[in-house]
Design a protein around this motif. Structure first.
Motif, PDB file in Angstrom:
ATOM      1  N   ALA A 184       0.864  -1.185   0.000  1.00  0.00           N
ATOM      2  CA  ALA A 184       0.000   0.000   0.000  1.00  0.00           C
ATOM      3  C   ALA A 184       0.898   1.231   0.000  1.00  0.00           C
ATOM      4  CB  ALA A 184      -0.930  -0.003   1.213  1.00  0.00           C
ATOM      5  N   ILE A 185       0.358   2.345  -0.513  1.00  0.00           N
ATOM      6  CA  ILE A 185       1.151   3.557  -0.712  1.00  0.00           C
ATOM      7  C   ILE A 185       0.656   4.666   0.204  1.00  0.00           C
ATOM      8  CG2 ILE A 185       2.001   5.230  -2.389  1.00  0.00           C
ATOM      9  CD1 ILE A 185       2.751   2.302  -2.978  1.00  0.00           C
ATOM     10  N   HIS A 186       1.577   5.254   0.989  1.00  0.00           N
ATOM     11  CA  HIS A 186       1.247   6.426   1.794  1.00  0.00           C
ATOM     12  C   HIS A 186       1.395   7.671   0.917  1.00  0.00           C
ATOM     13  CE1 HIS A 186       1.484   9.529   4.914  1.00  0.00           C
ATOM     14  NE2 HIS A 186       0.903   8.648   5.722  1.00  0.00           N
ATOM     15  N   PRO A 187       0.530   8.675   1.108  1.00  0.00           N
ATOM     16  CA  PRO A 187       0.601   9.860   0.239  1.00  0.00           C
ATOM     17  C   PRO A 187       1.933  10.596   0.271  1.00  0.00           C
ATOM     18  CG  PRO A 187      -0.875  10.234   2.106  1.00  0.00           C
ATOM     19  CD  PRO A 187      -0.582   8.766   2.063  1.00  0.00           C
ATOM     20  N   ARG A 188       2.729  10.440   1.343  1.00  0.00           N
ATOM     21  CA  ARG A 188       4.020  11.140   1.354  1.00  0.00           C
ATOM     22  C   ARG A 188       4.962  10.593   0.285  1.00  0.00           C
ATOM     23  NH1 ARG A 188       4.069   8.338   6.316  1.00  0.00           N
ATOM     24  NH2 ARG A 188       5.300   6.422   6.248  1.00  0.00           N
ATOM     25  N   ALA A 229     -10.825  18.046  -6.631  1.00  0.00           N
ATOM     26  CA  ALA A 229     -11.150  18.530  -5.295  1.00  0.00           C
ATOM     27  C   ALA A 229     -10.943  17.440  -4.253  1.00  0.00           C
ATOM     28  CB  ALA A 229     -12.593  19.025  -5.254  1.00  0.00           C
ATOM     29  N   VAL A 230     -11.355  16.202  -4.562  1.00  0.00           N
ATOM     30  CA  VAL A 230     -11.167  15.093  -3.625  1.00  0.00           C
ATOM     31  C   VAL A 230      -9.680  14.848  -3.388  1.00  0.00           C
ATOM     32  CG1 VAL A 230     -11.460  12.600  -3.322  1.00  0.00           C
ATOM     33  CG2 VAL A 230     -13.364  13.983  -4.156  1.00  0.00           C
ATOM     34  N   THR A 231      -8.899  14.882  -4.458  1.00  0.00           N
ATOM     35  CA  THR A 231      -7.451  14.664  -4.338  1.00  0.00           C
ATOM     36  C   THR A 231      -6.789  15.740  -3.500  1.00  0.00           C
ATOM     37  OG1 THR A 231      -7.406  13.564  -6.503  1.00  0.00           O
ATOM     38  CG2 THR A 231      -5.316  14.404  -5.642  1.00  0.00           C
ATOM     39  N   GLU A 232      -7.112  17.005  -3.755  1.00  0.00           N
ATOM     40  CA  GLU A 232      -6.511  18.111  -3.008  1.00  0.00           C
ATOM     41  C   GLU A 232      -6.874  18.049  -1.537  1.00  0.00           C
ATOM     42  OE1 GLU A 232      -7.797  21.565  -5.125  1.00  0.00           O
ATOM     43  OE2 GLU A 232      -6.203  21.423  -6.650  1.00  0.00           O
ATOM     44  N   ASP A 233      -8.121  17.724  -1.231  1.00  0.00           N
ATOM     45  CA  ASP A 233      -8.540  17.601   0.177  1.00  0.00           C
ATOM     46  C   ASP A 233      -7.773  16.488   0.874  1.00  0.00           C
ATOM     47  OD1 ASP A 233     -10.323  19.660  -0.124  1.00  0.00           O
ATOM     48  OD2 ASP A 233     -12.092  18.380  -0.313  1.00  0.00           O
ATOM     49  N   TYR A 234      -7.558  15.400   0.162  1.00  0.00           N
ATOM     50  CA  TYR A 234      -6.836  14.262   0.736  1.00  0.00           C
ATOM     51  C   TYR A 234      -5.390  14.631   1.065  1.00  0.00           C
ATOM     52  CZ  TYR A 234      -4.611   9.623   0.880  1.00  0.00           C
ATOM     53  OH  TYR A 234      -3.890   8.520   1.245  1.00  0.00           O
ATOM     54  N   LEU A 235      -4.710  15.285   0.143  1.00  0.00           N
ATOM     55  CA  LEU A 235      -3.317  15.663   0.369  1.00  0.00           C
ATOM     56  C   LEU A 235      -3.203  16.724   1.464  1.00  0.00           C
ATOM     57  CD1 LEU A 235      -2.053  15.781  -3.326  1.00  0.00           C
ATOM     58  CD2 LEU A 235      -1.682  13.974  -1.638  1.00  0.00           C
ATOM     59  N   HIS A 236      -4.137  17.677   1.476  1.00  0.00           N
ATOM     60  CA  HIS A 236      -4.111  18.716   2.517  1.00  0.00           C
ATOM     61  C   HIS A 236      -4.342  18.120   3.898  1.00  0.00           C
ATOM     62  CE1 HIS A 236      -5.192  22.021  -0.642  1.00  0.00           C
ATOM     63  NE2 HIS A 236      -3.926  21.666  -0.683  1.00  0.00           N
ATOM     64  N   HIS A 237      -5.107  17.036   3.965  1.00  0.00           N
ATOM     65  CA  HIS A 237      -5.354  16.360   5.245  1.00  0.00           C
ATOM     66  C   HIS A 237      -4.046  15.885   5.875  1.00  0.00           C
ATOM     67  CE1 HIS A 237      -7.273  13.789   8.238  1.00  0.00           C
ATOM     68  NE2 HIS A 237      -6.527  12.783   7.817  1.00  0.00           N
TER      69      HIS A 237
END
Length: 299
Positions: free
Chosen positions: A180-184, A203-211
């Motif tokens: 599995a891949i962590h966003p970092r 928008a979903v992608t940006e919200d996920y990374l900002h989280h």
């Protein structure tokens, strides 16, 4: 102000040139088109386009007017289509639309829902980008579409699935060894995601990374999963895409799930609230059947 003024203005904006719009799209002369644009600006009371040797660009006033001009033409087209539909004695066709790639999973369920009507109607099927499907619903060109919830259009929506996002990568990428891949892990990699047209995915992608406190800039914005797969293979980048993409991958591209809590993107059945088709009413009454698994075939 006439509708032709709006159509001419939009054509110039989309072509980026008065000459190109006049000769290749509107089949008129450039001086005549220039006069039409000046007439429009006079009626609006503001300069809409700035002209230079490099072409034309929207002014601040033009950017505001463009959205309203497109909406006005869309409403006129919807009215024309609605009037033509009302003039027909009976609706004999049912038009289904799918965000490109979703037909594989959702067309069989949709046809199962319509099973009792298939002998008396003609079902047409098309695929396109989600915003284009929403516009087709708004214009009355489709009865139902499987798409994202597009906020720019006043449509009815019923969410039928929540698709997790997955990571696409080249088949020989260093991260293929991970389960599995962590966003970092996106840091320092070429990053591919939804374009300005694919607003919901973006928008979903940006919200996920900002989280996760990650300020990762998009290197390539794409409108579809097929574009994403091509860029993954050619740029060796990583892409965040809805899970249905894993059924479409070429041999050179693989996928991995995200680590931890995974973001999802809604898939909805969209329809025009003004569509009075009895087949649409029947279809919407059977939405629960869409979520049910397909029965297994007996050998």
């Amino acid at each position: 102000m006439e509708l032709r003024h709006l159509r001419y203005f939009i054509a110039v904006v989309e072509e980026g040139s008065l000459t190109t719009a006049a000769e290749l799209r509107l089949r008129t002369s450039q001086p005549s088109l220039s006069r039409q644009i000046r007439d429009l600006e006079y009626q609006v009371g503001a300069e809409l386009l700035s002209r230079s040797v490099h072409g034309v660009e929207l002014t601040a006033a033009g950017k505001v007017f463009l959205d309203h001009a497109r909406l006005a033409l869309a409403q006129v087209d919807a009215g024309v289509e609605g009037a033509r539909r009302a003039a027909r004695p009976a609706r004999k066709t049912f038009a289904l639309g799918f965000q490109t790639g979703l037909e594989m999973n959702w067309l069989p369920q949709a046809m199962r829902v319509l099973r009792d009507e298939l002998n008396s109607i003609q079902v047409t099927v098309s695929s396109d980008y989600s915003p284009d499907l929403a516009e087709a619903l708004f214009r009355g060109q489709l009865d139902v579409a499987f798409l994202r919830v597009e906020p720019a259009f006043d449509l009815g929506y019923a969410v039928v699935d929540h698709e997790p996002l997955i990571v696409l990568m080249p088949g020989d990428h260093r991260l293929t060894s991970r389960e599995a891949i962590h966003p970092r892990e996106f840091i320092g990699e070429i990053f591919i995601g939804g374009s300005n047209k694919a607003k919901v995915l973006r928008a979903v992608t940006e919200d996920y990374l900002h989280h996760f406190g990650l300020d990762i800039k998009l290197d390539h914005g794409v409108d579809s999963t097929t574009m994403a797969m091509s860029l993954v293979a050619s740029t060796r980048g990583l892409a965040l895409m809805p899970a249905y993409a894993k059924d479409l991958l070429p041999p050179s591209v693989v996928w991995r799930p995200l680590e931890g809590e995974v973001p999802t993107i809604d898939l909805a059945v969209g329809y025009s609230k003004s569509n009075t088709s009895p087949i649409l009413k029947l279809f919407l009454s059977r939405l629960e059947e869409l979520r049910a698994p397909m029965p297994e075939k007996k050998n």
